[in-house]
Write an enzyme that holds these catalytic residues in place. Structure first.
Site, PDB file in Angstrom:
ATOM      1  N   SER A 185       0.792  -1.224   0.000  1.00  0.00           N
ATOM      2  CA  SER A 185       0.000   0.000   0.000  1.00  0.00           C
ATOM      3  C   SER A 185       0.827   1.279   0.000  1.00  0.00           C
ATOM      4  O   SER A 185       0.285   2.351  -0.225  1.00  0.00           O
ATOM      5  CB  SER A 185      -0.945   0.000   1.190  1.00  0.00           C
ATOM      6  OG  SER A 185      -0.204  -0.044   2.388  1.00  0.00           O
ATOM      7  N   HIS A 213      -5.798  -4.443  -1.024  1.00  0.00           N
ATOM      8  CA  HIS A 213      -5.834  -3.324  -1.983  1.00  0.00           C
ATOM      9  C   HIS A 213      -6.059  -3.794  -3.419  1.00  0.00           C
ATOM     10  O   HIS A 213      -6.098  -2.968  -4.337  1.00  0.00           O
ATOM     11  CB  HIS A 213      -4.535  -2.507  -1.912  1.00  0.00           C
ATOM     12  CG  HIS A 213      -4.477  -1.585  -0.731  1.00  0.00           C
ATOM     13  ND1 HIS A 213      -5.037  -0.329  -0.743  1.00  0.00           N
ATOM     14  CD2 HIS A 213      -3.957  -1.752   0.511  1.00  0.00           C
ATOM     15  CE1 HIS A 213      -4.846   0.253   0.431  1.00  0.00           C
ATOM     16  NE2 HIS A 213      -4.188  -0.600   1.214  1.00  0.00           N
ATOM     17  N   LYS A 244     -12.332  -1.558   1.572  1.00  0.00           N
ATOM     18  CA  LYS A 244     -11.641  -0.661   0.650  1.00  0.00           C
ATOM     19  C   LYS A 244     -12.504  -0.506  -0.608  1.00  0.00           C
ATOM     20  O   LYS A 244     -13.473   0.242  -0.586  1.00  0.00           O
ATOM     21  CB  LYS A 244     -10.228  -1.171   0.404  1.00  0.00           C
ATOM     22  CG  LYS A 244      -9.387  -0.965   1.673  1.00  0.00           C
ATOM     23  CD  LYS A 244      -7.991  -1.491   1.634  1.00  0.00           C
ATOM     24  CE  LYS A 244      -7.268  -1.075   2.918  1.00  0.00           C
ATOM     25  NZ  LYS A 244      -6.427  -2.130   3.477  1.00  0.00           N
TER      26      LYS A 244
HETATM   27  C1  LIG Z   1      -6.238  -2.462   4.873  1.00  0.00           C
HETATM   28  C2  LIG Z   1      -5.595  -3.765   5.011  1.00  0.00           C
HETATM   29  C3  LIG Z   1      -6.073  -4.706   5.928  1.00  0.00           C
HETATM   30  C4  LIG Z   1      -7.156  -4.367   6.911  1.00  0.00           C
HETATM   31  O1  LIG Z   1      -8.426  -4.390   6.331  1.00  0.00           O
HETATM   32  P1  LIG Z   1      -9.660  -3.851   7.192  1.00  0.00           P
HETATM   33  O2  LIG Z   1     -10.834  -4.452   6.512  1.00  0.00           O
HETATM   34  O3  LIG Z   1      -9.628  -2.364   7.129  1.00  0.00           O
HETATM   35  O4  LIG Z   1      -9.487  -4.359   8.575  1.00  0.00           O
HETATM   36  C5  LIG Z   1      -5.482  -5.952   5.951  1.00  0.00           C
HETATM   37  N1  LIG Z   1      -4.468  -6.264   5.126  1.00  0.00           N
HETATM   38  C6  LIG Z   1      -3.983  -5.388   4.233  1.00  0.00           C
HETATM   39  C7  LIG Z   1      -2.881  -5.803   3.331  1.00  0.00           C
HETATM   40  C8  LIG Z   1      -4.519  -4.104   4.159  1.00  0.00           C
HETATM   41  O5  LIG Z   1      -4.038  -3.237   3.267  1.00  0.00           O
END
Ligand SMILES: *Cc1c(COP(=O)(O)O)cnc(C)c1O
Length: 397
Positions: A185, A213, A244
């Site tokens: 990210s 992502h 997301k």
């Molecule tokens: C954002 C993210 C998460 C967490 O996801 P949520 O649904 O917001 O808890 C887990 N793993 C990765 C790689 C992320 O980028």
């Protein structure tokens, strides 16, 4: 008594002051409007390039309607964990439709992507086992690995050759698991999943990818990284999130039916934390139906992304090597990135500065999150602001 005089927490007062002194204290902005291409902050309506709302679904009328209808039919809260009384027909339907959408054998959903990792990793490996983990994996993967009590061997970021070396050096364990983020990210680069699959198959090691992502972004119609590389059936577990691109909140674990069945028996956040709420489950289900029916939003996301990358480069910015809608505008020093972000905000653009310790020293940046929620005019206005600030600060000519 002020906190300064409460000796039990004096160490916290000190650490908070330390954070502030070192410019590491998180100041949390409050959004006063729906999540969208523009948001209201401090009473001003400004362009938003900070959200993971890739497809603009967070404020989509169809998702909102689905959530409202579900509330009328089922109420709000699940009232229990999934294994006792928290599984509604909505949860079942969501999992079935996600499995069909992703062409996976089976899916289990959790409350978030974070808990999906905490449920999955310790269910797969334990004390006498080993996990090979990309050095830049997400915090929730790291925590899931720690909870499992397996040995953790970090391999160099995105480096299959180093993974092979680490595997060869780690022979004293029984079960083995390779874990990688799908999309990283901070730089927007994609894991070398085909090479990792080859290694996993050659050495007979379990392979897990966390595609938070990439879900709704990569692959045909947003079906994720496994679809992007055409690796169906060859990645044992694919973790994802509906927080997301799906615009709601919730975690996904997709993969072999045996693994999904096992997580439903042993995944601790599945067993001991209540189910997703009714409106969340209904809105997620609507997001899947929407993506099944059309890839228009995914196309729009990629169109906006390509346009922004092209124009940013034409302006003379260094945008790193992203392969996704995450554009890192590389600036170098933390102070410059902070100042750039502050001036952008004044110019009506909300985009986050990211610096050490989130990224290495000297690699501070502005992270520009592109979405399908931005109109052509939004992008034009944003580019004008980036150009002005870039010139004022001497970053571009
Ligand atoms: C954002 C993210 C998460 C967490 O996801 P949520 O649904 O917001 O808890 C887990 N793993 C990765 C790689 C992320 O980028």
């Amino acid at each position: 008594m002020t906190d300064h005089h409460d000796s039990k927490i004096a160490y916290l007062v000190e650490q908070l002051e330390d954070l502030k002194a070192n410019n590491l204290f998180n100041r949390i902005r409050t959004i006063e409007s729906p999540m969208d291409g523009r948001v209201v902050i401090d009473g001003r309506r400004i362009l938003n390039f900070c959200a993971n709302n890739y497809l603009g679904l967070a404020n989509h009328p169809r998702l909102k309607d689905a959530a409202k209808r579900a509330i009328d039919e089922f109420g709000i809260g699940p009232g229990a964990v999934r294994t006792i009384a928290g599984t509604t027909s909505l949860h079942d339907r969501l999992e079935q439709r996600l499995a069909e959408f992703k062409h996976a054998e089976a899916v289990v959903t959790l409350q978030s992507g974070f808990t999906a990792n905490l449920a999955t990793i310790p269910a797969l490996v334990g004390q006498s086992d080993v996990i090979f983990s990309d050095r830049l994996n997400h915090a929730s993967i790291i925590d899931g690995c720690r909870l499992s009590r397996a040995a953790i061997v970090a391999y160099e970021h995105g480096d299959p050759a180093d993974l092979r070396r680490k595997i060869a050096e780690s022979t004293e364990y029984s079960r083995r698991l390779i874990i990688t983020d799908g999309v990283f990210s901070m730089d927007g680069d994609i894991a070398p999943l085909p090479e990792l699959v080859e290694i996993a198959e050659e050495y007979q090691i379990l392979l897990m990818v966390d595609d938070a992502h990439g879900e709704g972004v990569l692959g045909r119609g947003g079906r994720g990284i496994v679809d992007h590389f055409g690796l169906h059936g060859r990645v044992d577990v694919e973790v994802g999130t509906m927080s997301k691109a799906f615009g709601v909140v919730g975690g996904i674990v997709a993969g072999k039916r045996t693994i999904i069945d096992w997580i439903k028996q042993r995944g601790r956040p599945f067993l001991f934390s209540s189910a997703m709420t009714i409106p969340d489950a209904a809105a997620c289900l609507e997001a899947v139906e929407l993506l099944e029916a059309s890839d228009d939003l995914v196309q729009c996301l990629w169109h906006n992304t390509e346009l922004m990358k092209r124009e940013m480069q034409a302006l003379g910015f260094d945008i790193g090597s992203s392969a996704t809608p995450i554009i890192p505008l590389m600036l170098g020093e933390a102070a410059l990135a902070q100042e750039f972000s502050r001036r952008l905000f004044e110019a009506g653009v909300f985009a986050m500065a990211i610096a050490y310790p989130t990224v290495p020293k000297g690699k501070a940046r502005i992270r520009v999150m592109n979405t399908a929620a931005h109109t052509p005019q939004d992008l034009e206005e944003a580019l004008t602001a980036f150009q002005h600030v870039g010139r004022d600060l001497g970053v571009i000519g």
